[in-house]
Design a protein around this motif. Sequence first.
Motif, PDB file in Angstrom:
ATOM      1  N   VAL A 114       0.846  -1.194   0.000  1.00 51.51           N
ATOM      2  CA  VAL A 114       0.000   0.000   0.000  1.00 51.51           C
ATOM      3  C   VAL A 114       0.879   1.241   0.000  1.00 51.51           C
ATOM      4  CG1 VAL A 114      -1.881   1.215   1.167  1.00 51.51           C
ATOM      5  CG2 VAL A 114      -1.685  -1.281   1.378  1.00 51.51           C
ATOM      6  N   PHE A 127      -3.127   0.205  -4.066  1.00 51.92           N
ATOM      7  CA  PHE A 127      -3.074  -1.158  -3.526  1.00 51.92           C
ATOM      8  C   PHE A 127      -2.667  -2.130  -4.634  1.00 51.92           C
ATOM      9  CE2 PHE A 127      -6.226   1.168  -1.132  1.00 51.92           C
ATOM     10  CZ  PHE A 127      -6.074   0.756   0.184  1.00 51.92           C
ATOM     11  N   HIS A 227       2.491   2.225  -8.568  1.00 47.10           N
ATOM     12  CA  HIS A 227       2.001   3.170  -7.563  1.00 47.10           C
ATOM     13  C   HIS A 227       2.392   4.617  -7.859  1.00 47.10           C
ATOM     14  CE1 HIS A 227       1.275  -0.051  -4.214  1.00 47.10           C
ATOM     15  NE2 HIS A 227       0.820  -0.418  -5.392  1.00 47.10           N
ATOM     16  N   VAL A 374      -2.466   1.207   6.451  1.00 44.54           N
ATOM     17  CA  VAL A 374      -2.994   2.085   5.409  1.00 44.54           C
ATOM     18  C   VAL A 374      -3.095   3.500   5.977  1.00 44.54           C
ATOM     19  CG1 VAL A 374      -4.803   2.436   3.685  1.00 44.54           C
ATOM     20  CG2 VAL A 374      -4.397   0.131   4.600  1.00 44.54           C
TER      21      VAL A 374
END
Length: 445
Positions: A114, A127, A227, A374
Amino acid sequence: MKYVEANFDGLVGPTHNYAGLSVGNVASLNNAAAVSNPRAAVKQGLSKMKALHDMGMTQGVLAPQERPDVYTLRRLGFSGSDAQVIQQAAKQAPALLMACSSASSMWTANAATVSPSADTADKRVHFTPANLANKFHRSLEPTTTGRILQRIFDSEQHFAHHQHLPDNDLFGDEGAANHTRLCSDYGTAGIELFVFGKHATDLSQPAPSKFPARHTLEACQAVARLHGLNESNALFIQQNPDVIDQGVFHNDVIAVGNGNVLFYHEQAFANSSLVIEEIERKFGDSSLYLIEVKTREVSVQEAIKSYLFNTQIITQANGDMAIIAPTECKEHPAVHAYLSELVTRGTPIKQIHYFDVKQSMQNGGGPACLRLRVALSEQELAAVNQQCLMSDTLFAQLNDWADKHYRDQLSFADLADPALLTESREALDALTNTLNLGSIYQFQS
């Protein structure tokens, strides 16, 4: 804008058992074939979640996988009704039945990697489910894990979900168990430490020789690209091959970070002095706390037996940090002495809280294995499925659910009982209603 770090713990599944499936994980192998207690296991996990909720932490719940996995057993040639598939597998290939009955998704540090919105190019939380390609029983998880994460973090405005990496050793990905984020504040840009065991495409580089390196550099680089990270906030670090061969199967068995603190063993990383220099350079200011545990203080084997580093470091409401440790750390004299002295050193870590998670520990997973971290803004937290966040009501509901649906002991003979599949499906069907997840399992389709 206020940011929090939420911990999403995995609920232990109804088929929690000790099959010794994880080569390289000493605790898992040492307890193979012992009789497990699924009800005690899920309640131990729930007690830890509730305790962190009561401490003011944002605590979430992740649903387990459907097990036994009769769909995979059918792919492997077993046929007939679900009961016949299970009975055939038990007789002809018991190792496959054990693998397809594993409750290993409880260790949600392996669920995904994450990256918070403060680090990513599009300012969304990203994610990527881990493919867990090194272990057959865990490689069955990522598709369902992805569905669960999408139902919990269900807002395209705030969250981006990626498919897991290709199911191949070249891209072996073990998720957040090999990922740590350091930052001055959860809402400010940080540096993400991606720890790998080997170079999959350059065999001239160092690698362990006894136990497998489950996570590759190539996987780390792929996730960072997905990401939207860049050179300034992604750092790729090789784990020390020697400690992998001693049983340190994931980086979170030898190092853990939180905020501006990195707590690590001196043998954790290959070329450790260069790694630390690079972390200091990228972090960029003097607020970074590096807590290095020397071998003379705690050996690698003592760290493995106690899971000193497979602890959670949390930031409490008053700004002080605390370590969430398994009771094994308290029971081990050298480790207990170290932790007792650590809180007097003037670092941000001021308290140690001990928790009984023995059912998980005996299968090779401590407090850090049980949670996925998270970091979320207020708006992002509001967009999360609120039914999956711990509360007094949810805690009571889940304990009642466990009492109703979980057995208090499980051996291999029980895995061969077709009634266990029916019980598990009834439990998961009730759970998806409680957590407002919809139909996430194949049997619900």
